[in-house]
Motif scaffolding. Structure first.
Motif, short mmCIF file in Angstrom:
data_model
loop_
_atom_site.label_atom_id
_atom_site.label_comp_id
_atom_site.label_asym_id
_atom_site.label_seq_id
_atom_site.Cartn_x
_atom_site.Cartn_y
_atom_site.Cartn_z
N ARG A 209 0.83 -1.21 0.00
CA ARG A 209 0.00 0.00 0.00
C ARG A 209 0.87 1.26 0.00
NH1 ARG A 209 -4.99 -0.16 2.06
NH2 ARG A 209 -4.38 -1.77 3.58
N ALA A 210 1.92 1.24 0.84
CA ALA A 210 2.83 2.39 0.90
C ALA A 210 3.57 2.58 -0.42
CB ALA A 210 3.83 2.20 2.05
N TYR A 211 3.73 1.52 -1.18
CA TYR A 211 4.40 1.56 -2.48
C TYR A 211 3.48 2.12 -3.56
CZ TYR A 211 7.83 -0.21 -5.91
OH TYR A 211 8.78 -0.34 -6.90
N GLY A 212 2.20 2.34 -3.22
CA GLY A 212 1.25 2.88 -4.18
C GLY A 212 0.36 1.83 -4.83
N ILE A 213 0.38 0.61 -4.28
CA ILE A 213 -0.41 -0.49 -4.84
C ILE A 213 -1.74 -0.59 -4.09
CG2 ILE A 213 -0.46 -2.98 -5.25
CD1 ILE A 213 2.62 -2.90 -5.15
N GLU A 214 -2.83 -0.76 -4.83
CA GLU A 214 -4.13 -0.92 -4.19
C GLU A 214 -4.20 -2.30 -3.54
OE1 GLU A 214 -7.36 -0.13 -6.79
OE2 GLU A 214 -6.76 1.93 -7.18
N THR A 215 -4.58 -2.34 -2.27
CA THR A 215 -4.64 -3.60 -1.52
C THR A 215 -5.99 -3.71 -0.81
OG1 THR A 215 -3.65 -2.57 0.44
CG2 THR A 215 -2.15 -3.61 -1.14
N VAL A 216 -6.24 -4.87 -0.22
CA VAL A 216 -7.49 -5.06 0.51
C VAL A 216 -7.53 -4.19 1.76
CG1 VAL A 216 -7.88 -7.41 -0.30
CG2 VAL A 216 -6.49 -7.04 1.75
N GLN A 217 -8.73 -3.80 2.16
CA GLN A 217 -8.90 -3.14 3.44
C GLN A 217 -8.60 -4.17 4.53
OE1 GLN A 217 -12.88 -1.76 4.15
NE2 GLN A 217 -12.46 -1.12 6.26
N GLN A 218 -7.89 -3.76 5.58
CA GLN A 218 -7.52 -4.72 6.61
C GLN A 218 -7.36 -4.02 7.95
OE1 GLN A 218 -3.81 -6.63 5.57
NE2 GLN A 218 -2.62 -4.76 5.71
N ALA A 219 -7.40 -4.84 9.01
CA ALA A 219 -7.23 -4.32 10.36
C ALA A 219 -6.74 -5.44 11.26
CB ALA A 219 -8.55 -3.76 10.90
N LEU A 220 -6.03 -5.07 12.33
CA LEU A 220 -5.60 -6.03 13.34
C LEU A 220 -6.52 -5.92 14.55
CD1 LEU A 220 -1.70 -5.67 13.25
CD2 LEU A 220 -3.10 -7.52 12.30
N CYS A 221 -6.93 -7.08 15.07
CA CYS A 221 -7.87 -7.11 16.18
C CYS A 221 -7.24 -7.86 17.35
CB CYS A 221 -9.17 -7.81 15.76
SG CYS A 221 -9.86 -7.19 14.19
N GLY A 222 -7.22 -7.22 18.52
CA GLY A 222 -6.55 -7.81 19.66
C GLY A 222 -7.41 -8.69 20.53
N SER A 223 -8.72 -8.72 20.27
CA SER A 223 -9.63 -9.55 21.06
C SER A 223 -10.88 -9.84 20.24
CB SER A 223 -10.02 -8.83 22.35
OG SER A 223 -10.80 -7.67 22.05
N VAL A 224 -11.72 -10.71 20.75
CA VAL A 224 -12.97 -11.02 20.06
C VAL A 224 -13.86 -9.78 20.01
CG1 VAL A 224 -15.11 -12.35 20.20
CG2 VAL A 224 -12.92 -13.46 20.66
N THR A 225 -13.92 -9.06 21.12
CA THR A 225 -14.74 -7.84 21.15
C THR A 225 -14.23 -6.81 20.15
OG1 THR A 225 -15.24 -8.18 23.50
CG2 THR A 225 -15.56 -5.97 22.62
N ASP A 226 -12.92 -6.66 20.10
CA ASP A 226 -12.31 -5.73 19.14
C ASP A 226 -12.64 -6.14 17.71
OD1 ASP A 226 -10.73 -3.61 18.24
OD2 ASP A 226 -8.91 -4.84 18.21
N ALA A 227 -12.62 -7.43 17.44
CA ALA A 227 -12.91 -7.91 16.09
C ALA A 227 -14.36 -7.63 15.71
CB ALA A 227 -12.63 -9.41 16.00
N ILE A 228 -15.28 -7.83 16.63
CA ILE A 228 -16.69 -7.57 16.35
C ILE A 228 -16.92 -6.08 16.10
CG2 ILE A 228 -19.02 -7.60 17.34
CD1 ILE A 228 -18.21 -10.16 18.82
N GLU A 229 -16.30 -5.25 16.92
CA GLU A 229 -16.48 -3.80 16.77
C GLU A 229 -15.91 -3.30 15.45
OE1 GLU A 229 -14.68 -2.19 20.25
OE2 GLU A 229 -16.39 -2.67 21.58
N LYS A 230 -14.74 -3.77 15.09
CA LYS A 230 -14.13 -3.31 13.84
C LYS A 230 -14.87 -3.85 12.62
CE LYS A 230 -9.49 -2.39 15.58
NZ LYS A 230 -8.08 -2.81 15.67
N ALA A 231 -15.36 -5.07 12.73
CA ALA A 231 -16.13 -5.63 11.61
C ALA A 231 -17.37 -4.80 11.34
CB ALA A 231 -16.51 -7.08 11.92
N ARG A 232 -18.03 -4.36 12.42
CA ARG A 232 -19.24 -3.55 12.26
C ARG A 232 -18.92 -2.13 11.79
NH1 ARG A 232 -24.40 -3.61 14.34
NH2 ARG A 232 -23.96 -5.28 15.84
N ALA A 233 -17.98 -1.48 12.48
CA ALA A 233 -17.72 -0.07 12.22
C ALA A 233 -16.92 0.17 10.95
CB ALA A 233 -16.99 0.54 13.42
N ASP A 234 -15.91 -0.66 10.69
CA ASP A 234 -14.99 -0.40 9.58
C ASP A 234 -15.32 -1.17 8.31
OD1 ASP A 234 -13.68 1.19 11.41
OD2 ASP A 234 -12.18 -0.33 11.91
#
Length: 574
Positions: A209-234
């Motif tokens: 992405r930093a090189y200018g290439i289009e990539t998938v949207q992604q995120a790191l999740c530190g817990s199950v709750t974090d994963a659910i929140e990011k899946a919904r919001a982002d």
């Protein structure tokens, strides 16, 4: 062709015990230390984790017979050696059961652990992250009667070690070159340097992405709750109670470091996320016996075709060795989602029945001239290789093209060969394969570097082949999947029936663990498939017809006793 492994001995000059001894394959048997001066100035290669006869075995044979290398050094990565130690310890402990009392068993297990570590770690090349002096590696290299021109790794788990090993050897050989220990001969080791992101799916995409290439949207999740929140919001993922989910709001959960779709899950709704995230959190990181995952990688789901691109690079010049189109399904449902196999083509709208569509059915070799997405795919993958500073060797990259055909997205890049038995298919359909191109890139010089008296020789294989391959036949690797669970009572359709009824049939193999009497479970990914079939033909329609027949046969390939599953007995997979 002979292989030699010297036992431990004491080095006369220092009095030190050499714990690591190189395992060298020569064309003909010759004791280490007896090689003449001329022989010692020639080059050889190192192969890390050389286990498969279809990959490392093939390359070792070709290097010795066609490229006239002085020898090939077989090295085992510490991760593999440690894992094999543990397996051996388990076997030895099991053998001791019933023959010793508990106190003797504990003492024996301790002794065995020490013996096993010493026995198998001897196959590794000594490389300590804490030892900048590289003293042990120098002693190890002193026993090899030729310079090292390349380090090639077969396994995923050995890639990190192989990169560090190449850097260490290059440093030592450059020092020796300055001291004229190689009599002025060029001994530059060709390698890509070290970059951990090549094995980290999150970091890999961020660098691209930093090189200018289009990539998938992604995120790191530190817990199950974090994963659910990011899946919904982002990512816009919704609850099953909110609406009928579709792929536009689906997410993929996977480990940052992993292989073969292990612990990869398609989550269509928020309710799918907890179980998928818990499977990853605190599980062991692939390639490590100690580190555990502290987070989960969440990525957008790209609905479309999945391709694999085999490329070979020579000093930054990238050439396509083969383009493959994957066909996947799910064995956890009676209705599956194969994209091209007619018998498995019904689309399923129930997310609960299609939560793990990662069972490989086939890899079809693609004619780039007939695929409208091929050009964009090749340009995209080349850019990713440049972003990750990959200049030498084989890569196996997986990408997806969106269903609307407007974008290409990176799934992962593996700095190694692909793991199917692809050589025969490529040789028959293209005329060469990635392994031959790789050896040529490392070991053959271009014409403009040859001596004048050798100018009449043809250029190297890598230089001769086109940037994009030309298909002469159509071919496919069919991955046999198991759709049932229980003890196998009968195996059907394989062997003579396939050979007699399929015009494009070339060869097949049923893996160990799927014979009559074996207890099996449904295939979920490439590591749990049960065999393969090679199909090759000039007529693509005949190839497709035969493939569809095999897909029908897969459903009834194994006749099993369901009682084994009902009794709760252990189910094992290949």
């Amino acid at each position: 062709m002979k292989q030699q492994l010297q036992k431990q001995e004491t080095q006369p000059e220092t009095g030190k015990v050499l714990l690591y001894k190189p395992s060298i394959v020569f064309k003909e048997e010759k004791p280490l230390g007896s090689v003449d001066t001329a022989e010692s100035t020639r080059e050889g290669i190192i192969v890390v984790d050389a286990f498969s006869p279809n990959h490392s075995g093939y390359m070792i044979d070709q290097a010795l017979s066609n490229y006239n290398v002085a020898g090939v050094v077989r090295v085992m990565s510490p991760y593999i050696a440690t894992g094999m130690n543990k397996q051996q310890q388990q076997r030895q402990k099991q053998q001791q059961q019933g023959r010793k009392d508990e106190e003797n068993q504990a003492a024996t297990a301790s002794e065995q652990e020490e013996d096993c570590d010493e026995n198998l770690m001897v196959y590794t090349a000594p490389l300590s992250e804490d030892d900048d002096s590289l003293e042990e590696l120098r002693l190890w290299l002193d026993q090899i009667p030729f310079s090292i021109e390349a380090v090639i790794c077969e396994s995923d788990s050995g890639l990190d070690y192989a990169e560090r090993l190449a850097i260490g050897i290059d440093q030592i050989q450059e020092e020796r070159k300055l001291k004229q220990l190689f009599q002025g001969q060029e001994v530059k080791l060709k390698h890509n340097g070290y970059l951990e992101a090549r094995r980290d799916k999150y970091a890999m995409n961020e660098i691209c992405r930093a090189y200018g290439i289009e990539t998938v949207q992604q995120a790191l999740c530190g817990s199950v709750t974090d994963a659910i929140e990011k899946a919904r919001a982002d990512f816009g993922c919704t609850s099953i109670h909110e609406n009928i989910p579709d792929h536009s709001t689906s997410v993929i959960l996977k480990p940052r470091r992993g292989v073969a779709s292990d612990r990869v899950a398609l989550c269509r709704t928020l309710e799918d996320i907890p179980e998928a995230a818990e499977q990853i959190l605190h599980s062991y990181v692939f390639g490590s016996h100690h580190n555990r995952h502290e987070n989960v990688l969440m990525q957008e789901y790209v609905d479309g075709e999945e391709y694999a691109v085999d490329m070979v690079s020579k000093d930054g010049v990238h050439k396509v060795a083969a383009l493959w189109l994957y066909d996947k399904t799910s064995t956890t449902t009676t209705t599956t989602r194969s994209t091209s196999c007619e018998d498995l083509s019904d689309r399923n709208t129930n997310h609960q029945e299609d939560d793990h569509p990662f069972t490989y059915l086939s890899g079809r070799i693609v004619d780039p001239s007939m695929d409208e997405d091929a050009g964009r795919i090749f340009e995209y993958v080349e850019s990713c290789l440049d972003a990750l500073e990959i200049r030498w060797g084989m890569t196996h990259s997986e990408v997806k093209t969106s269903s609307d055909g407007n974008k290409v997205r990176l799934m992962e890049i593996n700095v190694r060969q692909q793991n199917d038995n692809f050589g025969p298919i490529c040789n028959a359909c293209i005329g060469y394969n990635a392994m031959d191109m790789c050896l040529s890139a490392y070991l053959e010089q271009s014409n403009d570097h040859k001596d004048a008296e050798r100018e009449e020789l043809s250029s190297s294989l890598f230089d001769r082949v086109p940037k994009i391959p030309v298909l002469h036949r159509h071919g496919m690797i069919v991955n046999l999947a198991c759709f049932v669970e229980g003890r196998i009572l009968q195996v059907q359709h394989l062997g003579d029936e396939m050979e007699e009824q399929l015009e494009s049939y070339v060869a097949s193999e049923l893996f160990p663990g799927f014979e009559v009497g074996s207890i099996v479970r449904k295939t979920r990914d490439i590591r749990s498939d049960c065999g393969w079939v090679h199909l090759i033909h000039e007529d693509e329609d005949i190839l497709q017809k035969d493939y569809e027949q095999i897909c029908k046969w897969m459903k009834t390939m194994f006749v099993v006793s369901q009682q084994e599953t009902e009794k709760g007995k252990e189910i094992r997979a290949h």
